[in-house]
Design an enzyme around this catalytic site. Structure first.
Site, short mmCIF file in Angstrom:
data_model
loop_
_atom_site.label_atom_id
_atom_site.label_comp_id
_atom_site.label_asym_id
_atom_site.label_seq_id
_atom_site.Cartn_x
_atom_site.Cartn_y
_atom_site.Cartn_z
N CYS A 1 0.86 -1.18 0.00
CA CYS A 1 0.00 0.00 0.00
C CYS A 1 0.90 1.22 0.00
O CYS A 1 1.57 1.50 1.00
CB CYS A 1 -0.92 -0.01 1.22
SG CYS A 1 -1.97 1.45 1.34
N GLU B 1 -3.90 0.98 -5.95
CA GLU B 1 -2.95 -0.06 -6.30
C GLU B 1 -2.83 -0.13 -7.81
O GLU B 1 -3.79 0.15 -8.53
CB GLU B 1 -3.39 -1.41 -5.72
CG GLU B 1 -2.31 -2.48 -5.74
CD GLU B 1 -1.04 -2.04 -5.02
OE1 GLU B 1 -0.11 -1.57 -5.73
OE2 GLU B 1 -0.97 -2.14 -3.79
#
Length: 354
Positions: free
Chosen positions: A2, A127
């Site tokens: 992340c 992402e």
């Protein structure tokens, strides 16, 4: 992993989104520490400040460990034992912390052993999926499914503790498990609070995008146990760290690739079939106005602050139970907003800034 998030809500609205019950069952709002350091953004990257929840007991020895504080902290943990005077000289990446090695690495094991657990708040995270046969990567925005609740009223109606939670009927914040630490400059100065996000193997629904994902705390009970280091041991807390399938996602524009771009366009779904952004209708503009309830910048004395009662609410016709994504590119709630009335109203220009 992340490495990019969105947390755009202004401070007062973010506070209401974090309403909770303490150990005595009383409705409470978390209190802020260093509120001026919070800077809302649709596009947060490591080394920026992000809001995290933590137990009040970290700051007050006699406090109830179930009571919560919101504090902006630097993303990228700086260990308390770091000896350099400049934290940017840290030679290793602490943006994320793998769950399978958290008890092996000193940088994370030491603060975790001291109970320094936090919950990182975000609208969602971004992402990138590597496109086969090319060097290109497609970004996605990943977040909790937005489910209609029985709550009613408006944010401005929260005139008593009993109403704080009842009126919050808006975007459900993503709650990610984190570890924080406190670093004191060798030559003296303010203590630096910083954090890392714990990551786990991706759930099945995200595995095509990336093989890792944040450890998401799904629900109030999980959040409470992770924060309450006074009552919940490290070993018990680590049982909360696992993948969750309770997420949804949609493809977004490459605008988000540059962390300096900070507009609602970063979140807007794109149509991968035609490789263009969905145009914003009148309804979607109202949705984007909600996303932009306040410009994601630090408070500007020249700009009058918007009254809480003027903050737009999600319409109940769009707050439906979102099914888990069954295929890549499911846009969920945001896509419904952006597609609705596409042919019925004039096309509005999309906000963009470089």
């Amino acid at each position: 992993m992340c490495g990019r998030t969105s947390c755009h809500l202004p401070r007062d609205v973010l506070t209401r989104a974090c309403a909770y019950q303490d150990r005595r069952g009383q409705q409470r709002l978390p209190e802020w520490r260093d509120p001026d350091k919070y800077c809302p953004s649709y596009n947060k990257s490591p080394q920026s400040n992000s809001p995290v929840l933590l137990s009040r007991l970290h700051f007050e020895k006699d406090a109830d460990s179930s009571e919560r504080i919101i504090a902006p902290m630097r993303w990228g943990l700086v260990p308390s034992w770091f000896k350099e005077s400049d934290p940017s000289k840290l030679q290793f990446n602490t943006t994320n912390c793998r769950s399978d090695t958290v008890m092996e690495k000193r940088s994370f094991k030491v603060p975790l052993g001291k109970g320094r657990r936090c919950v990182v708040l975000a609208d969602g995270f971004y992402e990138w999926q590597r496109c086969q046969g090319t060097n290109q990567r497609q970004p996605y925005f990943i977040y909790f499914p937005q489910i209609k609740t029985e709550k009613s009223g408006s944010i401005g109606a929260a005139d008593s503790p009993e109403n704080w939670e009842k009126v919050w009927d808006n975007w459900r914040l993503l709650t990610m498990a984190g570890i924080f630490d406190c670093w004191e400059p060798p030559e003296g100065g303010d203590v630096l609070y910083s954090y890392t996000i714990i990551t786990v193997d991706s759930c099945k629904g995200l595995s095509d995008i990336h093989h890792r994902m944040p450890a998401i705390l799904d629900g109030e009970e999980a959040v409470s146990k992770w924060l309450d280091f006074g009552e919940v041991s490290t070993q018990e807390a680590l049982k909360l760290i696992h993948p969750t399938e309770n997420i949804t996602f949609h493809a977004v524009s490459s605008v988000v690739n540059n962390s300096r771009n900070n507009t609602p366009e970063c979140l807007a779904p794109v149509d991968l079939v035609v490789k263009k952004e969905l145009r914003a209708s009148g309804s979607s503009q109202r949705m984007l106005q909600w996303l932009a309830t306040k410009s994601p910048k630090k408070e500007d004395s020249k700009t009058p602050q918007k009254e809480e009662s003027d903050v737009p609410q999600w319409s109940s016709q769009f707050l439906q139970k979102s099914p888990l994504p069954t295929k890549r590119g499911t846009a969920g709630l945001l896509e419904q907003w952006l597609k609705r009335e596409k042919e019925e109203e004039p096309v509005a220009k999309r906000p963009y800034s470089q």
